[in-house]
Scaffold this active site. Structure first.
Site, PDB file in Angstrom:
ATOM      1  N   GLY A  47       0.778  -1.140  -0.118  1.00  0.00           N
ATOM      2  CA  GLY A  47      -0.063   0.058  -0.078  1.00  0.00           C
ATOM      3  C   GLY A  47       0.957   1.326  -0.009  1.00  0.00           C
ATOM      4  O   GLY A  47       1.695   1.401   0.684  1.00  0.00           O
ATOM      5  N   GLY A  49       0.369   4.421   0.870  1.00  0.00           N
ATOM      6  CA  GLY A  49       0.563   4.902   2.117  1.00  0.00           C
ATOM      7  C   GLY A  49       1.439   4.602   3.099  1.00  0.00           C
ATOM      8  O   GLY A  49       2.244   5.191   3.878  1.00  0.00           O
ATOM      9  N   ALA A  50       1.190   3.281   3.189  1.00  0.00           N
ATOM     10  CA  ALA A  50       1.782   2.302   4.526  1.00  0.00           C
ATOM     11  C   ALA A  50       3.203   2.398   4.130  1.00  0.00           C
ATOM     12  O   ALA A  50       4.081   2.284   5.013  1.00  0.00           O
ATOM     13  CB  ALA A  50       1.000   1.129   4.581  1.00  0.00           C
ATOM     14  N   GLU A 148      -4.799   7.956  -2.812  1.00  0.00           N
ATOM     15  CA  GLU A 148      -5.605   6.900  -2.885  1.00  0.00           C
ATOM     16  C   GLU A 148      -6.974   7.093  -1.869  1.00  0.00           C
ATOM     17  O   GLU A 148      -7.899   6.777  -2.088  1.00  0.00           O
ATOM     18  CB  GLU A 148      -4.822   5.931  -2.083  1.00  0.00           C
ATOM     19  CG  GLU A 148      -3.615   5.253  -2.770  1.00  0.00           C
ATOM     20  CD  GLU A 148      -2.471   4.427  -2.280  1.00  0.00           C
ATOM     21  OE1 GLU A 148      -1.895   3.762  -2.831  1.00  0.00           O
ATOM     22  OE2 GLU A 148      -2.031   5.221  -1.255  1.00  0.00           O
ATOM     23  N   ASN A 192       6.026  10.580 -10.516  1.00  0.00           N
ATOM     24  CA  ASN A 192       7.111   9.851 -11.394  1.00  0.00           C
ATOM     25  C   ASN A 192       6.937  10.393 -12.875  1.00  0.00           C
ATOM     26  O   ASN A 192       6.145  11.283 -13.263  1.00  0.00           O
ATOM     27  CB  ASN A 192       6.970   8.224 -11.240  1.00  0.00           C
ATOM     28  CG  ASN A 192       5.502   7.979 -12.015  1.00  0.00           C
ATOM     29  OD1 ASN A 192       4.916   8.496 -12.468  1.00  0.00           O
ATOM     30  ND2 ASN A 192       5.410   6.651 -11.342  1.00  0.00           N
ATOM     31  N   GLY A 229      13.037   7.236 -11.984  1.00  0.00           N
ATOM     32  CA  GLY A 229      13.649   5.596 -11.959  1.00  0.00           C
ATOM     33  C   GLY A 229      14.897   5.380 -11.835  1.00  0.00           C
ATOM     34  O   GLY A 229      15.706   6.215 -10.863  1.00  0.00           O
ATOM     35  N   ASP A 259       7.804   5.124  -3.077  1.00  0.00           N
ATOM     36  CA  ASP A 259       7.300   5.242  -1.608  1.00  0.00           C
ATOM     37  C   ASP A 259       8.428   5.389  -0.791  1.00  0.00           C
ATOM     38  O   ASP A 259       8.169   6.244   0.149  1.00  0.00           O
ATOM     39  CB  ASP A 259       6.582   4.059  -1.444  1.00  0.00           C
ATOM     40  CG  ASP A 259       5.346   3.902  -2.254  1.00  0.00           C
ATOM     41  OD1 ASP A 259       4.675   4.582  -2.941  1.00  0.00           O
ATOM     42  OD2 ASP A 259       4.974   2.712  -2.447  1.00  0.00           O
ATOM     43  N   GLY A 294       9.570  -7.312  -2.376  1.00  0.00           N
ATOM     44  CA  GLY A 294       8.609  -6.961  -1.376  1.00  0.00           C
ATOM     45  C   GLY A 294       8.718  -5.504  -1.056  1.00  0.00           C
ATOM     46  O   GLY A 294       9.738  -4.975  -0.971  1.00  0.00           O
TER      47      GLY A 294
HETATM   48  O1  RIB Z   1       3.735   1.670  -4.685  1.00  0.00           O
HETATM   49  C1  RIB Z   1       3.799   0.318  -4.476  1.00  0.00           C
HETATM   50  C2  RIB Z   1       2.442  -0.053  -3.768  1.00  0.00           C
HETATM   51  O2  RIB Z   1       1.370   0.187  -4.615  1.00  0.00           O
HETATM   52  C3  RIB Z   1       2.336  -1.612  -3.425  1.00  0.00           C
HETATM   53  O3  RIB Z   1       2.567  -1.937  -2.036  1.00  0.00           O
HETATM   54  C4  RIB Z   1       1.010  -2.102  -3.841  1.00  0.00           C
HETATM   55  O4  RIB Z   1       0.017  -2.122  -2.606  1.00  0.00           O
HETATM   56  C5  RIB Z   1       0.420  -0.834  -4.539  1.00  0.00           C
HETATM   57  O5  RIB Z   1      -0.966  -0.115  -4.047  1.00  0.00           O
END
Ligand code: RIB
Length: 312
Positions: A47, A49-50, A148, A192, A229, A259, A294
């Protein structure tokens, strides 16, 4: 990180999705109507945000999250992940009738490039009052948001941030066009290349990153970072431009690299760095994030980022 460093940082509030990523690694991503055989499958926390909140926390900033999760196993696991990072999750709502967000991700072995489809679930239930309450409670120096959450929650978040004097950063993702109504309300924008193209309606690449940042700053935000990138990031701040190339690393999985840039950038601002320094740190964080499979596992800590910068 020393205790002094931690004390120096002010709070960051991150708004966005908390997902569970279902990830298949394949030799080549399938075309429409095609089935390909993958080599491995894994489930990671994700996610945008997370991921950004974790990047901010691992960069040493006191970090709070504004979000939504379902009352389901994925929701409980992701909340536990954020809690374990020391992130304040009091403004992450638990929704009984809406599932937690999920992303289906295909990563190509050779390049580490991904293709993502995501279903936001409870992220789309983030409410305007929830956003206002989070700002009142956390008193953030820096607010970092993706597109989001629903637009009405973002509008309330940005207005509350403005009233409080927070620096408001919008990462215009996943669909950049949704940023248009907010460009006059935010101080900083991160996009981006594709997102930049969507907003200025002309091609963007490493060759014209600074021009794109300039064009975007004319739409409102005085600080704009365009991530490029492997070429790093271009930034404009108060009319001055710079480009920070990315260190060379062995790319395994690009998921969450943007992120990691955003979260490290916000955390540096919260500790008082200028936007150019913050962008340089963000680029190094984004590069390191590509070296591990991941989203959550790949996000680097500040000491690793500082070591990479010192090696250059
Ligand atoms: O930016 C990467 C994220 O985008 C992933 O972790 C996935 O959840 C997507 O929403």
């Amino acid at each position: 990180m020393s205790a002094g460093d931690e004390a120096a940082s002010r709070p960051v509030l991150v708004a966005g999705a908390i997902n569970t990523d279902l990830v298949a690694r394949v030799e080549k991503a399938p075309e429409a109507g095609e089935t390909v055989t993958g080599s491995s499958f894994a489930i990671f926390g994700g996610g945008k945000g997370a991921n950004q909140a974790i990047a901010s926390a691992r960069s040493g900033a006191p970090t709070a999250m504004l979000g939504g999760l379902g009352d389901d196993d994925f929701g409980r696991e992701r909340r536990a992940d954020l809690d374990a990072e020391g992130i304040d999750t009091a403004s992450v709502a638990r929704r009984e009738s809406t599932p937690s967000g999920v992303a289906l991700i295909v990563v190509e072995e050779a390049t580490g490039q991904n293709r993502i489809s995501y279903v936001p679930g409870a992220t789309r239930t983030i409410a305007a009052d929830q956003a206002r309450d989070a700002v009142a409670r956390v008193q953030p120096a820096v607010i970092l948001a993706t597109l989001e959450p629903p637009p009405e929650a973002l509008a309330a978040l940005f207005e509350a941030g403005k009233q409080r004097g927070s620096v408001v950063i919008l990462n215009a993702t996943p669909e950049a066009i949704g940023a248009r109504p907010f460009l006059g309300q935010i101080q900083m924008l991160i996009v981006n290349e594709t997102e930049a193209e969507d907003l200025i309606d002309s091609p963007v690449s490493a060759a014209n990153g600074e021009d794109a940042a300039l064009a975007l700053s004319r739409l409102g935000p005085k600080t704009v970072a365009v991530t490029l990138g492997a070429a790093g990031a271009a930034i404009i701040h108060d009319g001055e431009t710079a480009t920070f190339p990315a260190p060379r690393v062995e790319v395994v999985d690009t998921t969450g690299a943007g992120d990691a840039f955003c979260g490290a950038f916000a955390a540096e601002l919260a500790r008082g760095a200028d936007p150019f320094t913050a962008a340089k740190v963000g680029v190094a964080a984004g590069s390191l994030a590509t070296t591990v499979p991941g989203a959550y596992p790949g996000i680097p800590r500040r000491d690793a980022v500082q070591r990479l910068l010192a090696e250059r």
